[in-house]
Write an enzyme that holds these catalytic residues in place. Structure first.
Site, PDB file in Angstrom:
ATOM      1  N   LYS A   1       1.647  -3.324  -3.159  1.00 47.35           N
ATOM      2  CA  LYS A   1       0.689  -4.422  -3.272  1.00 47.35           C
ATOM      3  C   LYS A   1       0.702  -5.050  -4.669  1.00 47.35           C
ATOM      4  CE  LYS A   1      -2.408  -3.324   0.530  1.00 47.35           C
ATOM      5  NZ  LYS A   1      -3.781  -2.959   0.963  1.00 47.35           N
TER       6      LYS A   1
ATOM      7  N   ARG B   1      -0.799   5.261   3.625  1.00 48.24           N
ATOM      8  CA  ARG B   1      -0.262   4.186   4.474  1.00 48.24           C
ATOM      9  C   ARG B   1       0.815   3.460   3.667  1.00 48.24           C
ATOM     10  NH1 ARG B   1      -1.045  -1.313   5.610  1.00 48.24           N
ATOM     11  NH2 ARG B   1      -0.769  -1.848   7.820  1.00 48.24           N
TER      12      ARG B   1
END
Length: 264
Positions: free
Chosen positions: A210, A244
């Site tokens: 991210k 995740r």
């Protein structure tokens, strides 16, 4: 959970944040899922709609067209695999569970579809309850908190109580890194991740590749694997139960080294 596990990300979308997670067509999805399972993934998370900042919202019907065939194929070819459906549409959740999914992963914690919570309760499957300020279209415009850890914690205290009252037995919490948070907010949540243990639910850490990583380091999403490993390690030290990730092999190696370090 007696040890941390890995959720592998497969996006059946053309516009997700990391190009390496985008797959179209069952013939391309099955080999990727097989490799993730061989590498040690416990859960495969299938998402038919990009929820990156500023992403365009698609209809329920379009998401169904993208998601259901891959879930059916995964369940048929890998019946032992645990499949999660990443959606905020209750109709997609119900159809996906009928097709073989066994976890509903909702970025909105049930707030974007008034039928989601009752649907998950009736399906009797685990629910990933994620915190998000705003929507994917607006969440990164001006995220603001007086105390991000306290506000997200309060959200989970209230939200998990409501979910249990509605009949949802198994809840996983996700602080929602990058969903209505600045980089500073994300690092504060990571530092204070252990505070969320008070909720009594498994904690999902979704920080793979991210912008918190690649903007901090001045690199690209494609170059953010090492940074992902570092932040996953910090997350494990602070109580994360589920990683995740886009890169399963590296996440499993991180967990193995973490458990050896702990003496497990």
């Amino acid at each position: 959970m007696d040890k941390p596990i890995v959720m592998g990300i497969i996006n059946v979308t053309p516009d997700s944040i990391y190009s390496g997670s985008r797959y179209e067509g069952v013939e391309n999805i099955l080999p990727k899922a097989e490799q993730m399972l061989k590498d040690g993934a416990t859960i495969i998370d299938i998402g038919g709609q990009s929820t990156r900042p500023g992403s365009k919202k698609i209809s329920c019907d379009e998401e169904l067209q993208r998601s259901i065939a891959p879930i059916e194929a995964l369940h048929k070819n890998f019946p032992e695999a645990i499949i999660s459906v990443d959606t905020y549409y209750s109709k997609v959740a119900r159809t996906a569970v009928d097709a073989g999914a066994s976890i509903v992963n909702d970025i909105s914690a049930g707030t974007m579809d008034e039928n989601m919570i009752s649907s998950v309760a009736s399906l009797d499957v685990p629910f990933v309850c994620m915190h998000m300020q705003g929507t994917p279209q607006t969440m990164q415009q001006e995220p603001h908190y007086k105390n991000v850890t306290k506000e997200v914690l309060d959200f989970f205290i209230t939200g998990t109580n409501e979910l249990r009252k509605a009949g949802i037995k198994d809840i996983i919490i996700d602080p929602g890194f990058g969903f209505g948070k600045t980089i500073d907010h994300n690092f504060e949540l990571l530092r204070n991740l252990s505070a969320f243990k008070i909720i009594g639910c498994p904690i999902l850490l979704g920080i793979s590749r991210k912008s918190t990583i690649y903007k901090t380091l001045g690199i690209t999403t494609e170059e953010a694997l090492n940074g992902t490993t570092v932040l996953n390690t910090i997350g494990l030290l602070n109580g994360a139960n589920i990683l995740r990730v886009h890169d399963v092999k590296e996440a499993l190696e991180t967990i193995k080294l973490f458990q050896t370090y702990k003496g497990d």
